[in-house]
Design an enzyme around this catalytic site. Structure first.
Site, PDB file in Angstrom:
ATOM      1  N   ALA A  43      41.710  39.558  36.809  1.00 43.34           N
ATOM      2  CA  ALA A  43      42.345  38.385  36.576  1.00 43.34           C
ATOM      3  C   ALA A  43      41.660  37.551  35.857  1.00 43.34           C
ATOM      4  CB  ALA A  43      42.836  37.823  37.937  1.00 43.34           C
ATOM      5  N   GLY A  64      41.661  42.529  39.709  1.00 44.83           N
ATOM      6  CA  GLY A  64      43.108  42.624  39.220  1.00 44.83           C
ATOM      7  C   GLY A  64      43.625  43.572  38.411  1.00 44.83           C
ATOM      8  N   GLU A  89      43.392  46.823  40.480  1.00 37.60           N
ATOM      9  CA  GLU A  89      44.674  46.460  41.446  1.00 37.60           C
ATOM     10  C   GLU A  89      45.883  47.007  40.728  1.00 37.60           C
ATOM     11  OE1 GLU A  89      43.541  42.511  42.424  1.00 37.60           O
ATOM     12  OE2 GLU A  89      43.415  43.141  44.583  1.00 37.60           O
ATOM     13  N   GLU A  91      35.525  40.908  43.572  1.00 40.01           N
ATOM     14  CA  GLU A  91      35.881  39.398  43.901  1.00 40.01           C
ATOM     15  C   GLU A  91      34.926  38.996  44.734  1.00 40.01           C
ATOM     16  OE1 GLU A  91      37.866  42.214  43.708  1.00 40.01           O
ATOM     17  OE2 GLU A  91      39.856  41.451  42.796  1.00 40.01           O
TER      18      GLU A  91
END
Ligand code: HXC
Length: 260
Positions: free
Chosen positions: A68, A111, A114, A134
């Site tokens: 992200a 992300g 994911e 993360e």
């Protein structure tokens, strides 16, 4: 707003497949709200398009997606995160009914990893690197990383990846069952599209229900999952494709599936 599309869509009508390519190369395809919105819209449009039966999502040779967009989150408050509801975009991806393949080269982090795991299967290039970094940022995976990675690779390995943030390479991802196959980088997109084209020759009703049934294995206990599978199996006997598939076998010819 950026003028250039951040997700480029190419349709191959003859093979009934579509390729979606992230187009934010300078930021290693970091998934900001606009990229994810374009991805979701394109997938939803293709999901409703009867001429397309399977999709492939890819990045470029350096990155599928490096996570992200950190810039978008750096100064956010919990309420900003809640109101922005970015993670709902990963849920939108999960609601696509047609099979979607992730074709991953280079970085596939946070992300991005994911997202790849929220799709149906992953084809990796030799250069692919999967990770949930993360923890380096003082947070934890937020779009399914602790759940899907653990189901895919088991508790110990997932725990190590999530606690250290260190990525694994394509070979290890394959050994652990996170990816279905590893191919040379230059063949990645071609290979993933060939796999998509193979899936696209099947009954689209059957592939949709097959996807639903396999996904149910992650959400239901065995008794519930078996009952769910059985109901979907029975339902398929209402389709013309089931009659065609079985008649074609008995007549020793190739089936022509129409999705009816
Ligand atoms: C914003 C990013 C980015 C990211 C890379 N960039 N990843 N920008 N968000 N996730 C930008 C860099 O700032 C840089 O911009 C450019 O892309 C190239 O990256 P470099 O770091 O110069 O490349 P390199 O040295 O090759 O290192 C590659 C890398 C590193 C190891 C992948 O970029 C990296 O560690 N990125 C962050 C990975 C990460 O932590 N992902 C998880 C994010 S959190 P400039 O302008 O300097 O050229 C997350 C939570 C999801 O995903 C929860 C759901 C919402």
């Amino acid at each position: 707003m950026n003028d250039e599309p951040l997700v480029i869509v190419e349709r191959d009508g003859a093979r009934r497949v579509a390729l979606l390519r992230f187009n934010r190369p300078k930021q290693l395809n970091a998934l900001n709200a606009q990229v994810m919105d374009e991805l979701c819209r394109a997938l939803e449009e293709l999901d409703a398009d009867e001429t397309i039966r399977c999709m492939v999502v890819t990045g470029n040779e350096r990155a599928f997606a490096a996570g992200a967009d950190i810039g978008e989150m750096a100064t956010a408050s919990p309420i900003d995160m809640l109101r922005g509801n970015r993670i709902a975009q990963w849920d939108r991806v999960r609601r696509i009914t047609k099979p979607v393949i992730a074709a991953v080269a280079g970085w596939c982090l946070g992300g991005g990893c994911e997202l790849a795991m929220a799709l149906d299967l992953i084809v990796a290039a030799e250069s692919a690197r999967f990770g949930q970094p993360e923890i380096e940022l003082g947070v934890i995976p937020g779009a399914g990383g602790t759940q899907r990675l653990t189901r895919a690779v088991g508790k110990s390995r997932a725990m190590e990846m999530v606690l250290t943030g260190e990525p694994i390479d394509a070979r290890e991802a394959h050994r652990l069952g996170l990816v279905t196959r590893v191919v040379p980088d230059e063949l990645l997109v071609e290979d993933a599209l060939a796999l998509a084209a193979k899936i696209a020759t099947k009954s689209p009703i059957a592939t949709r229900l097959a996807k639903e049934a396999v996904n149910a294995a992650f959400e239901m206990d065995l008794t519930e999952g078996l009952a769910h599978e059985r109901r979907l199996f029975y339902l398929l006997f209402a389709s013309e494709d089931q009659k065609e598939g079985m008649a074609a076998f008995l007549e020793k010819r190739k089936p022509e599936f129409t999705g009816r």
